[in-house]
Write a protein that holds these residues in place. Structure first.
Motif, PDB file in Angstrom:
ATOM      1  N   LEU A 159       3.932 -10.267 -57.175  1.00 51.65           N
ATOM      2  CA  LEU A 159       5.007  -9.523 -57.221  1.00 51.65           C
ATOM      3  C   LEU A 159       4.940  -8.892 -55.851  1.00 51.65           C
ATOM      4  O   LEU A 159       6.177  -8.544 -55.421  1.00 51.65           O
ATOM      5  N   ILE A 160       3.870  -8.437 -55.242  1.00 54.68           N
ATOM      6  CA  ILE A 160       3.684  -7.985 -54.139  1.00 54.68           C
ATOM      7  C   ILE A 160       3.936  -8.710 -52.925  1.00 54.68           C
ATOM      8  O   ILE A 160       4.893  -8.440 -51.651  1.00 54.68           O
ATOM      9  N   GLU A 161       3.731 -10.069 -53.262  1.00 51.26           N
ATOM     10  CA  GLU A 161       4.285 -11.072 -52.344  1.00 51.26           C
ATOM     11  C   GLU A 161       5.631 -11.446 -52.313  1.00 51.26           C
ATOM     12  O   GLU A 161       6.328 -11.440 -51.306  1.00 51.26           O
ATOM     13  N   HIS A 162       6.217 -11.057 -53.285  1.00 52.93           N
ATOM     14  CA  HIS A 162       7.904 -11.216 -53.267  1.00 52.93           C
ATOM     15  C   HIS A 162       8.396 -10.030 -52.505  1.00 52.93           C
ATOM     16  O   HIS A 162       9.471 -10.116 -51.854  1.00 52.93           O
ATOM     17  N   LEU A 163       7.805  -8.712 -52.877  1.00 53.75           N
ATOM     18  CA  LEU A 163       8.336  -7.393 -52.148  1.00 53.75           C
ATOM     19  C   LEU A 163       8.096  -7.786 -50.668  1.00 53.75           C
ATOM     20  O   LEU A 163       9.149  -7.476 -50.044  1.00 53.75           O
ATOM     21  N   CYS A 164       7.059  -8.307 -50.229  1.00 59.25           N
ATOM     22  CA  CYS A 164       6.822  -8.778 -48.776  1.00 59.25           C
ATOM     23  C   CYS A 164       7.915  -9.670 -48.174  1.00 59.25           C
ATOM     24  O   CYS A 164       7.800  -9.482 -46.854  1.00 59.25           O
ATOM     25  N   SER A 165       8.466 -10.368 -48.915  1.00 56.20           N
ATOM     26  CA  SER A 165       9.239 -11.446 -48.698  1.00 56.20           C
ATOM     27  C   SER A 165      10.590 -10.834 -48.312  1.00 56.20           C
ATOM     28  O   SER A 165      11.690 -11.511 -47.717  1.00 56.20           O
ATOM     29  N   HIS A 166      11.045  -9.598 -48.609  1.00 53.84           N
ATOM     30  CA  HIS A 166      12.135  -9.065 -48.716  1.00 53.84           C
ATOM     31  C   HIS A 166      12.558  -8.853 -47.139  1.00 53.84           C
ATOM     32  O   HIS A 166      11.837  -8.557 -46.275  1.00 53.84           O
ATOM     33  N   PRO A 167      13.756  -9.243 -46.826  1.00 52.07           N
ATOM     34  CA  PRO A 167      14.354  -9.154 -45.435  1.00 52.07           C
ATOM     35  C   PRO A 167      13.895  -7.837 -44.344  1.00 52.07           C
ATOM     36  O   PRO A 167      13.593  -7.686 -43.432  1.00 52.07           O
ATOM     37  N   ARG A 170       9.950  -8.004 -44.571  1.00 55.07           N
ATOM     38  CA  ARG A 170       9.177  -9.098 -43.950  1.00 55.07           C
ATOM     39  C   ARG A 170       8.823  -8.635 -42.320  1.00 55.07           C
ATOM     40  O   ARG A 170       7.585  -9.314 -42.103  1.00 55.07           O
ATOM     41  N   PRO A 171       9.482  -8.105 -41.708  1.00 54.80           N
ATOM     42  CA  PRO A 171       8.939  -8.099 -40.310  1.00 54.80           C
ATOM     43  C   PRO A 171       7.787  -7.511 -40.363  1.00 54.80           C
ATOM     44  O   PRO A 171       6.928  -7.405 -39.245  1.00 54.80           O
ATOM     45  N   PHE A 172       7.252  -6.429 -41.233  1.00 51.77           N
ATOM     46  CA  PHE A 172       6.311  -5.545 -41.124  1.00 51.77           C
ATOM     47  C   PHE A 172       5.023  -6.082 -42.106  1.00 51.77           C
ATOM     48  O   PHE A 172       3.973  -5.994 -41.644  1.00 51.77           O
ATOM     49  N   PHE A 173       5.416  -6.914 -43.060  1.00 48.59           N
ATOM     50  CA  PHE A 173       4.422  -6.960 -44.114  1.00 48.59           C
ATOM     51  C   PHE A 173       4.484  -8.815 -44.323  1.00 48.59           C
ATOM     52  O   PHE A 173       3.640  -9.035 -45.143  1.00 48.59           O
ATOM     53  N   GLY A 174       4.938  -9.515 -43.474  1.00 46.16           N
ATOM     54  CA  GLY A 174       5.095 -11.062 -43.619  1.00 46.16           C
ATOM     55  C   GLY A 174       3.838 -11.753 -43.629  1.00 46.16           C
ATOM     56  O   GLY A 174       3.312 -12.414 -44.520  1.00 46.16           O
TER      57      GLY A 174
END
Length: 287
Positions: A159-167, A170-174
């Motif tokens: 779930l958190i991985e999916h959140l981190c992939s949001h456009p 992503r620039p901050f938590f990719g």
């Protein structure tokens, strides 16, 4: 045949029927054919399995096997080990169900004499006591080579991985997303040697988190043959991932459960754990 080696019913002590109904609905929706009920020992694993089995609708053919996620006394929060069997085994091994009562070495010796099957869940996951005990690849490889099996894929961070992939994120938590996935997927070329089987588990603590599982080649089998496949399978090529949403309630529920379990681990005693759990549930009901 779709199998999940690592499911937590996470039942509330009051009125668990609603949670169980949602769990079996999710099992049907994702087409699971078998799963291991691997509740934490500080959450009453025997009751979790027995209530889950008793609540299975007659129309559902999915097999549920009795397991428990043991917690050793090592480090901060203990090392996790998932033990399981084909049939109800809890009354025969009460010592294993005492959280934080034995070291890793003592637990392994007890398991080897028990006749139970077992594996190391999420061995390289970030922040775990096991990873602190074996911080290098060499030390982790040596440890994993000494156990019968380990969890090669774990869905706890999906779930958190999916959140981190949001456009927008992503620039901050990719980079965090990549680190989380790498920690939940041990490199098989480094760690897989002559193990009896490889486990794949969703590590789901809520029914909506189900769906991450492995599909074995071949069709659906009976209970005994299915259990035999669980304890021999090393083919994890076909993985299934659930669909995700960014719903705030889902994120809050996941965070709340994670914090709750962190607190329970820190107490280090079953009576205190039970008191904390009752207080937590009373707080949630009053919210």
């Amino acid at each position: 045949m779709k199998v999940d080696y690592h499911v937590h019913p996470n039942l509330p002590s009051r009125h668990p029927g609603k949670r169980l109904a949602k769990l079996w609905q999710a099992v049907e929706r994702h087409g699971l054919d078998a799963f291991i009920c691997a509740e934490h020992t500080f959450k009453d694993a025997p009751a979790a399995y027995r209530e889950t089995l008793a609540a299975r609708p007659k129309r559902v053919r999915c097999q549920v096997f009795p397991g428990a996620e043991l917690a050793t006394s090592d480090g901060r929060g203990g090392v996790d080990i998932v033990a399981f069997a084909e049939e109800d085994w809890y009354d025969e091994h009460p010592r294993l169900l005492e959280p934080f009562s034995m070291t890793l070495a003592e637990t392994v010796r007890t398991l080897e004499a028990s006749g139970l099957h077992w594996f190391i869940p999420h061995p390289t996951i970030m922040g775990s006591a096991l990873r602190r005990m074996f911080p290098s690849q060499e030390s982790m490889r040596e440890f994993l080579s000494s156990v019968p099996a380990f969890e090669a894929r774990n869905g706890t961070h999906l779930l958190i991985e999916h959140l981190c992939s949001h456009p927008l994120v992503r620039p901050f938590f990719g980079c965090l997303r990549e680190r989380l996935r790498a920690s939940a997927e041990p490199r098989l070329d480094l760690y897989f040697t002559s193990h009896a089987f490889l486990a794949v588990g969703s590590d789901a603590h809520h029914p909506r988190d189900l769906g991450y599982c492995v599909e074995f080649p071949g069709g659906v089998l009976g209970r005994r043959l299915t259990f035999g496949r669980l304890t021999r399978n090393t083919d994890i090529q076909t993985l299934h991932l659930p669909n995700f949403s960014y719903a705030l309630p889902r994120l809050l529920a996941t965070a709340g459960t994670a914090f709750h379990e962190w607190c329970m681990r820190k107490t280090g005693g079953l009576e205190t754990v039970q008191e904390l759990r009752t207080a937590w549930e009373s707080l949630r009901e009053g919210a």
